[in-house]
Enzyme design. Structure first.
Site, mmCIF file in Angstrom:
data_model
loop_
_atom_site.group_PDB
_atom_site.id
_atom_site.type_symbol
_atom_site.label_atom_id
_atom_site.label_comp_id
_atom_site.label_asym_id
_atom_site.label_seq_id
_atom_site.Cartn_x
_atom_site.Cartn_y
_atom_site.Cartn_z
ATOM 1 N N GLU A 85 1.482 -0.288 14.106
ATOM 2 C CA GLU A 85 0.576 -0.289 13.586
ATOM 3 C C GLU A 85 -0.669 -0.416 13.869
ATOM 4 O O GLU A 85 -1.751 -0.718 14.342
ATOM 5 C CB GLU A 85 0.460 -0.438 11.923
ATOM 6 C CG GLU A 85 1.684 -0.414 11.039
ATOM 7 C CD GLU A 85 1.365 -0.631 9.942
ATOM 8 O OE1 GLU A 85 0.776 -0.701 8.584
ATOM 9 O OE2 GLU A 85 2.395 -1.711 8.728
ATOM 10 N N ASP B 197 0.549 -1.310 -0.139
ATOM 11 C CA ASP B 197 -0.021 0.037 -0.235
ATOM 12 C C ASP B 197 0.766 1.971 0.461
ATOM 13 O O ASP B 197 0.873 2.361 0.558
ATOM 14 C CB ASP B 197 -0.930 -0.224 0.850
ATOM 15 C CG ASP B 197 -1.870 1.091 1.263
ATOM 16 O OD1 ASP B 197 -2.178 1.365 2.475
ATOM 17 O OD2 ASP B 197 -2.280 1.679 0.285
ATOM 18 N N TYR C 96 -6.320 -2.760 12.896
ATOM 19 C CA TYR C 96 -7.230 -2.071 12.014
ATOM 20 C C TYR C 96 -8.710 -2.250 13.173
ATOM 21 O O TYR C 96 -9.861 -1.978 12.030
ATOM 22 C CB TYR C 96 -6.896 -2.129 10.871
ATOM 23 C CG TYR C 96 -5.949 -1.330 10.828
ATOM 24 C CD1 TYR C 96 -4.405 -2.341 10.343
ATOM 25 C CD2 TYR C 96 -5.775 0.118 10.617
ATOM 26 C CE1 TYR C 96 -3.414 -1.052 9.891
ATOM 27 C CE2 TYR C 96 -4.260 0.599 10.083
ATOM 28 C CZ TYR C 96 -3.429 -0.206 9.702
ATOM 29 O OH TYR C 96 -1.992 0.431 9.710
#
Ligand code: GCU
Length: 571
Positions: free
Chosen positions: A481, A154, A445
């Site tokens: 992340e 990405d 996420y």
């Protein structure tokens, strides 16, 4: 691999600047012998990606050709002359005065050629062909059709000569390499120096360590090509994020008592280790606070941009960060030197992102990952700021991944037994490699890709999964992340996805969960800044907007929240 230096015995010049450039859109350059020189060129800035420098061909990933000329500096005779490229993405073929020097595969890591025998006094003609195209057998691999260009990762696949091109000279049989390892015993620092010379011969070495009130010298006989010395530093000024103390090490090589080579290195005395569920820096628990980043900026693309590096460090200091990961590839030597100087803890990552372990490519991928691991450690092994090697970001799961990473883990530990080793786990993927890796790193996420818009529920999921990972592996955990796309200036109440309020809420609540887990020893937000991606339906304007700062480094609301949180300041 020692970075070029200037002193009485070594010289370098920087060949970066404006070169000739030509797209080879029909891939006819080799057939038409552009390697002997080409016209119909346009000027290009080196270093910088080529993609954003011109009005056309932004998405053309090569092949493209570079050309420049240089004269041999005065006084470089009877020395070895080497041509060094800091980073070229992705495959580089290089010719000098019509002779092919060789090829290098893999961006973001330096490579060099000994050109001593191929040099002319004047007008040396340097040509490079760069192929940045995506392919499944490359690392990182191409692949996903929902992206254009079709990457399996990405971020935009910028191409070109991305870092400095240096021409340097060294004595023919001088210092080949230096490896520094540091230890602490009480208030005594121990600096182990492994000195490797080009030749095995009866040389002596003067070792000088200066700084923080000491000036220590030792003279050693070189018993072999490689010899190890240890210098003891009483009351050592240790290196850490609050006090990034560095010492000046100078190594001189003597033949018949005459110095003929020397190299200087700034070194930091520190130790890093895992003990139970804690990460210890110099024997004390430390927490990594900061970001996973990208090297990405308008026009220069992935190119070396010193002003942006300085800006990023000043913003990381401003916000209260003490750490970052070089996602998803090694960063410049200058960025690593500044991490030593400014006191940042770095997870240093190879360019292995988007690995799929596909049976047709797994052998080639493993070869490339081994090459990248060796090259990265050879380049960054002497930085006190580098505490951990990340062998890959978000490898896809497969029954093959455990043995794949076992080979890389073993190679990493053989090459550098002093640092920790990890990989970065993707949500939903079972990484069996955490059974032997030193630290568990997880990208999560919840409330974005999983359970969108539901932050509280997402944080319950995050908390439970962290506990499950800890129960399973009993190792320290880093949330490597976590983040939410945020359009700068977009607001909503109640907080909705893509608004600045949502990013604030999302990050604040994740950090509350993290801070309540004694075995989570790191929080790296994705990402420090917005960055360019391939085009795709889930990337507005072909950007990833999870930055806490915009691409041109302006703070979003979340930056101010984090600064208050991380620096405990009221502003
Ligand atoms: C992944 C990946 C990043 C990517 C991010 C995102 O975790 O590691 O490279 O940009 O998710 O989707 O924003």
């Amino acid at each position: 691999m020692l970075y070029p230096q200037r002193n009485k015995y070594r010289q370098y010049i920087d060949l970066s600047g404006i070169w000739d450039f030509r797209f080879d859109t029909k891939n006819e350059g080799l057939k038409e012998n552009w390697q002997s020189g080409f016209d119909k060129s346009q000027p290009i800035a080196v270093p910088a990606s080529w993609n954003d420098q011109f009005a056309d061909n932004r998405d053309f990933l090569g092949p493209a050709w570079y050309q420049t000329y240089f004269d041999l500096p005065w006084g470089w005779t009877d020395q070895k002359v080497i041509l060094r490229f800091g980073s070229v993405n992705y495959i580089a073929d290089v010719w000098l005065n019509g002779d092919q020097l060789g090829q290098h595969e893999g961006g973001h890591i330096p490579f060099e050629f000994d050109i001593t025998s191929k040099l002319k006094a004047y007008n040396n003609h340097l040509i490079m062909r760069v192929d940045g195209d995506l392919a499944d057998d490359r690392v990182p691999p191409g692949g996903r059709p929902m992206f254009y260009p079709a990457t399996n990762f990405d971020f935009f696949p910028y191409c070109g000569i991305h870092r400095l091109v240096l021409l340097y000279s060294v004595p023919n049989d001088g210092i080949e390499d230096l490896t520094i390892r540091t230890f602490i015993e009480g208030n005594m620092g121990k600096v182990q120096i492994i000195l490797e010379c080009v030749e095995k011969s009866s040389l002596t070495a003067n070792i000088d360590l200066k700084g923080h009130g000491v000036d220590l010298s030792e003279t050693m006989i070189m018993e072999d090509k490689t010899t190890e010395f240890t210098i003891e530093v009483p009351n050592a000024a240790l290196w850490d994020t609050e006090h990034p103390n560095l010492y000046n090490l100078t190594v001189e090589l003597l033949k018949n008592d005459v110095v003929f080579d020397s190299y200087r290195l700034k070194i930091g005395i520190r130790t890093i280790e895992v003990s139970g569920d804690q990460l210890l820096l110099n024997g004390k628990p430390i927490e990594l606070i900061g970001f996973a980043k990208h090297i990405d900026f308008p026009i220069t693309g992935r190119g070396y941009n010193p002003a942006v590096i300085i800006k990023d460090y000043s913003l990381m200091k401003w916000i209260g960060a003490n750490s970052f990961r070089t996602s998803h590839y090694p960063y410049s030597e200058q960025m690593m030197d500044l991490a030593d100087q400014l006191g940042f803890l770095v997870i240093d990552e190879t360019p292995a992102v988007g690995l799929t372990f596909h049976k047709h490519h797994i052998t080639r991928h493993l070869e490339l990952c081994k090459q990248y691991t060796r090259e990265l450690i050879a380049r960054d092994k002497n930085h006190p700021s580098v505490i951990m090697w990340s062998l890959a970001n978000e490898p896809h799961s497969s029954t093959k991944s455990k043995e794949f990473f076992r080979e890389l883990y073993d190679l990493s530990k053989e090459t550098d037994p002093t640092r920790l080793v990890t990989i970065i786990n993707m949500q939903g993927v079972r990484d069996r490699a955490f059974e032997f890796l030193d630290i568990v790193c997880m990208n999560r996420y919840y409330a974005w890709y999983i359970g969108p818009g539901q932050i509280d529920e997402g944080c319950v999921g995050l908390s439970n999964e962290i506990d499950r990972f800890y129960q399973k592996y009993s190792k320290p955990i880093i949330i490597a992340e976590f983040g939410a796309d945020t359009i700068p200036g977009w607001h909503s109440q109640p907080p909705e996805m893509f608004s600045e309020e949502y990013q604030v809420e999302f990050l604040k609540k994740y950090i509350e969960v993290i801070n309540n887990k004694p075995y989570v020893i790191g929080q790296h937000i994705w990402n420090m800044c917005d960055f360019k991606t391939p085009q795709g339906i889930h990337r507005v304007g072909a950007y990833n907007y999870k930055g806490v700062f915009t691409r041109d480094r302006r703070p979003k609301m979340a930056a101010h929240m984090l600064r208050r949180l991380w620096t405990k300041s009221s502003e």
